[in-house]
Every structure is written in structure tokens, then in C-alpha cells.
Design a protein around this motif. Structure first.
Motif, short mmCIF file in Angstrom:
data_model
loop_
_atom_site.label_atom_id
_atom_site.label_comp_id
_atom_site.label_asym_id
_atom_site.label_seq_id
_atom_site.Cartn_x
_atom_site.Cartn_y
_atom_site.Cartn_z
N PHE A 177 0.83 -1.20 0.00
CA PHE A 177 0.00 0.00 0.00
C PHE A 177 0.86 1.26 0.00
CE2 PHE A 177 0.91 -0.85 4.39
CZ PHE A 177 1.04 0.40 4.98
N LEU A 178 2.19 1.10 0.31
CA LEU A 178 3.10 2.23 0.25
C LEU A 178 3.67 2.44 -1.15
CD1 LEU A 178 5.12 1.64 3.55
CD2 LEU A 178 3.30 3.32 3.16
N GLY A 179 3.41 1.49 -2.04
CA GLY A 179 3.99 1.56 -3.37
C GLY A 179 4.95 0.40 -3.57
N GLN A 180 5.93 0.58 -4.43
CA GLN A 180 6.92 -0.45 -4.68
C GLN A 180 7.98 -0.43 -3.58
OE1 GLN A 180 8.31 0.37 -8.65
NE2 GLN A 180 7.02 -1.23 -9.53
N VAL A 181 8.29 -1.60 -3.02
CA VAL A 181 9.27 -1.74 -1.96
C VAL A 181 10.36 -2.70 -2.43
CG1 VAL A 181 9.71 -2.42 0.42
CG2 VAL A 181 7.55 -1.30 -0.18
N MET A 182 11.60 -2.23 -2.35
CA MET A 182 12.73 -3.07 -2.75
C MET A 182 13.38 -3.68 -1.51
SD MET A 182 16.20 -2.09 -4.86
CE MET A 182 15.28 -1.70 -6.34
N THR A 183 13.49 -5.00 -1.50
CA THR A 183 14.14 -5.71 -0.39
C THR A 183 15.47 -6.27 -0.88
OG1 THR A 183 11.99 -6.33 0.51
CG2 THR A 183 13.90 -7.54 1.31
N THR A 184 16.54 -5.98 -0.14
CA THR A 184 17.88 -6.44 -0.51
C THR A 184 18.41 -7.39 0.55
OG1 THR A 184 18.33 -4.34 -1.63
CG2 THR A 184 20.22 -5.71 -1.10
N ARG A 185 19.00 -8.50 0.11
CA ARG A 185 19.58 -9.48 1.03
C ARG A 185 20.85 -10.05 0.42
NH1 ARG A 185 18.17 -14.76 -0.60
NH2 ARG A 185 16.65 -14.80 -2.32
N PRO A 186 21.74 -10.63 1.28
CA PRO A 186 22.99 -11.19 0.75
C PRO A 186 22.69 -12.31 -0.25
CG PRO A 186 23.10 -10.97 3.13
CD PRO A 186 21.68 -10.69 2.75
N CYS A 187 23.53 -12.39 -1.24
CA CYS A 187 23.37 -13.43 -2.25
C CYS A 187 23.59 -14.81 -1.63
CB CYS A 187 24.37 -13.20 -3.39
SG CYS A 187 24.36 -14.51 -4.64
N PRO A 188 22.65 -15.73 -1.78
CA PRO A 188 22.80 -17.05 -1.15
C PRO A 188 23.87 -17.91 -1.80
CG PRO A 188 20.82 -16.99 -2.53
CD PRO A 188 21.37 -15.60 -2.51
N GLN A 189 24.22 -17.61 -3.05
CA GLN A 189 25.20 -18.45 -3.73
C GLN A 189 26.63 -18.12 -3.34
OE1 GLN A 189 24.76 -19.96 -7.90
NE2 GLN A 189 26.41 -18.50 -8.37
N CYS A 190 26.95 -16.84 -3.23
CA CYS A 190 28.33 -16.43 -2.91
C CYS A 190 28.47 -15.94 -1.48
CB CYS A 190 28.81 -15.35 -3.87
SG CYS A 190 27.91 -13.78 -3.73
N SER A 191 27.39 -16.05 -0.67
CA SER A 191 27.40 -15.58 0.72
C SER A 191 27.77 -14.11 0.83
CB SER A 191 28.36 -16.43 1.57
OG SER A 191 27.97 -17.79 1.55
#
Length: 379
Positions: A177-191
């Protein structure tokens, strides 16, 4: 569009990603609030950070070059604009200033600082008092000599992670409802490292370091005491993947001395003399840290007296000069006498009128009954 992001960072429109990153690092360190708390400078810092966030992202940079505003609603950076939802301000700060606000940022740093270690160094009293050069041996992590810290086998190299394209993180855009939300997390393949090792080094298993015993020559300053810690910055374990070294903390342990007891920078010892020497006076040879010295025992010396030799103690740690040597005198009374000695001593007592001594009591030092009587009398 507020301003030209290329102009804000002071780079060409054809600037590479590395050039943009270097320009941002230079400006961010100059304008960071911890360095310059001026409000106007902080606004400039936010502007520079916003420019970097756009130009370091290929998609946002493409939109900007086409004339679109990446921070407009629906523009790909979320509805909140700078500092709003989807803008990874904390990620950028953590990347350059080592912050810990974004989960997984530490994991994304491939080269981490090594662990600091503590090494016990046992020294004799003279070594702590005057200082010494010492070789110390201890186990630690050192750079792998086979791969030189790269972690890869000979003839191979790290490869860019195909899942995150070398960024060390993956992003996902969701709608709320706030609009587009970007979530960033560490890459699981290269840690979160941005690269992967297909063929790890056989000696270090891809860590870039190995453990072995090393010897260091260190200078212990004069005047250290038992329990003193000395920091050797950057001499500890090397970090994973060739990261910077930690520190070494030397913990000084002073071995007990058979004669001297150290109290601060002063030394204390006890010398026992016969009562005849205490009564008549004598010359005594005393051991010191500087060698043997002769002192004069004055006639009539009593048990408990202290003879001070100035400047015969430990050197001061943080200044010139030395402490003192304090010699505590104990007068020894003979417990076994032969008949001739006893007769001579009795004759001596008669000459001094001490064959029937009355005894002397000082105030407050009476027997137990007098102390009890005094306690009742005070009520």
C-alpha cells in the motif's frame, strides 16, 4: 529531475562504475556527518549519496540517462524518494564506513579483519625493571603462501557470481500500500562476497590463510609490571581472504624473585642480623639489581627499621628515574646459648640493670584483660 547526478559526483557521463565509486568515496569521506556535522554539509552529503545510488545501479542509471526520474513513484526506486522505502541508504553507508545497520553487510565484505590475540610473556624482575628485547613464539593465522590469500588453486581465479552479477546481494521488488518496496539481502550463492571459488586452494581450503607458529622479536620497555599489557597494532592474525591483520596484546607475567618483592617501582627485601650486630653496628653486603653493595648498620638498630637505598629500584615506565630499594631489618634473638654465653649475657644484663626488667607497656597495648576492662569501663 532535481539536478544532474554526474555533475554532483563530478564525473563524466561516460564514467565507469569504478570511477563513480571512487568519486563517491572521496566525497562521502569529506562530507560524512561524523566528520563535518554542519547542516548544510549534511544536505550535500545526502545529495551525493542519492547521486551514487542512481549511477551505481545500471537500471537506475539507464532510466536517468533516458530522462526519467528513478525516484518518482513507479520509477523503480520506491515511492519514498531519498531515504524512503526501497532506497538502500544504510547499505551504501555500511559499504564505505563499516556500519552494522543492514543485516548481512559484514558477510558481504570478502576481506575481513583478522582476530586479535593475547600472548603471555614471562620475565624476570630485572627484565621488567630495565627492559629487554625478547623473541616470542605463538600460533597464528598467516597469509597462505600457495595462493597468496586469493583462496584459489594454482592456475585458477575467483569467478564473478552469476546469481548476483558480482554485487554480493540480490534484490526483490514487491508492491504494498506504500507503493513499490525493494528488499535487498545477501546473495545465497556467494554468501555476499560477489565472487565464487570453483577450485579452492588445497592448502588453505579457499580461506586464503593458514595457521602456523611464528616468532616475533619485541622490545619490552623498562618499568613494566606484572599484568601490564602491550599492544602491537597490526601484528595479529591475518584476516580471511587476505584481510588486514588484527593486533597482538602482550601480557607481562613477572616471575617471583627469591629476594625482592616489587611494590610499584620500589623494591622491598628483609635482612636478618644478630642482636650483637644490631647493638654494636656492622657493615653488611646487600644484593641489588645493580650488583652487591655495602651498607653500614648503625649501632642500636631495632627490629623493624628500614634502610633506604635511593634509586636502586625499577625504572619508571613513563618517565626518567628509578624507584628505591627498601631494606627491612629484623633483629634475631639467640634461642640456644651454651653455659659460657649465658653467663656472659647475664653479666651484661647485670651491668645494664636489666637482670630483673620491669617491662614497659605503651597506652593501648596492654594484655587481653586490660583491653576487656577498658571495654567495660567505656559503658
Amino acid at each position: 529531475m532535481a539536478r544532474d547526478y554526474y555533475e554532483i559526483l563530478g564525473v563524466r557521463r561516460e564514467a565507469t562504475k569504478d570511477e563513480i565509486k571512487k568519486a563517491y568515496r572521496r566525497l562521502a569521506r569529506e562530507l560524512h556527518p561524523d566528520v563535518n556535522p554542519d547542516p548544510l554539509t549534511q544536505e550535500r552529503f545526502k545529495e551525493v549519496t542519492q547521486a551514487y545510488e542512481v549511477l551505481s545501479d545500471p537500471e537506475k542509471r539507464r532510466m536517468f540517462d533516458m530522462g526519467a526520474d528513478p525516484f518518482a513513484p513507479g520509477g523503480g526506486a520506491g515511492a519514498g524518494g531519498f531515504g524512503g522505502a526501497g532506497f538502500p541508504f544504510d547499505d551504501i553507508m555500511n559499504a564505505f564506513f563499516g556500519g552494522g545497520q543492514t543485516a548481512g553487510r559484514a558477510a558481504r565484505e570478502r576481506a575481513r579483519r583478522g582476530r586479535s590475540i593475547k600472548v603471555r610473556v614471562e620475565l624476570d624482575l630485572a627484565e621488567t625493571a630495565f627492559g629487554v628485547t625478547k623473541d616470542i613464539t605463538f600460533p597464528t593465522a598467516v597469509l597462505c603462501g600457495t595462493c597468496q590469500g586469493e583462496g584459489t588453486a594454482k592456475g585458477s581465479h575467483r569467478e564473478t557470481c552469476d546469481m548476483c552479477a558480482g554485487r554480493g546481494e540480490v534484490s526483490q521488488v514487491t508492491r504494498s500500500f506504500l507503493g513499490q518496496v525493494m528488499t535487498t539481502r545477501p546473495c545465497p550463492q556467494c554468501s555476499g562476497q560477489g565472487t565464487v571459488i570453483r577450485n579452492p586452494c588445497p592448502d588453505c581450503a579457499g580461506e586464503g590463510r593458514v595457521r602456523e607458529k611464528v616468532t616475533r622479536t619485541v622490545q619490552i620497555p623498562a618499568g613494566v609490571e606484572d599484568g601490564t599489557q602491550i599492544q602491537l597494532a597490526g601484528e595479529g592474525e591475518i584476516g580471511p581472504n587476505g584481510g588486514p591483520r588484527g593486533d597482538i596484546f602482550l601480557e607481562i607475567v613477572q616471575r617471583p624473585h627469591p629476594i625482592f618483592e616489587r611494590r610499584g617501582d620500589d623494591l622491598h627485601c628483609t635482612v636478618t642480623v644478630p642482636m650483637t650486630a644490631a647493638a654494636l653496628g656492622a657493615s653488611l653486603t646487600i644484593e641489588t639489581l645493580d650488583g652487591n653493595e655495602t651498607i653500614d648498620l648503625r649501632p642500636g638498630t631495632n627490629s623493624g627499621q628500614i634502610i633506604t637505598l635511593d634509586g636502586r629500584g625499577s625504572r619508571h615506565l613513563n618517565g626518567p628515574g628509578r624507584g628505591d630499594l627498601m631494606i627491612h631489618v629484623t633483629v634475631e634473638t639467640p634461642s640456644k646459648l651454651d653455659e659460657e654465653q649465658e653467663n656472659l649475657l647475664r653479666k651484661f644484663a647485670e651491668l645494664r640493670g636489666e637482670d630483673h626488667p620491669p617491662g614497659k607497656f605503651s597506652p593501648g597495648q596492654g594484655g587481653i584483660f586490660s583491653r576487656l576492662r577498658g571495654a567495660f569501663n567505656t559503658r
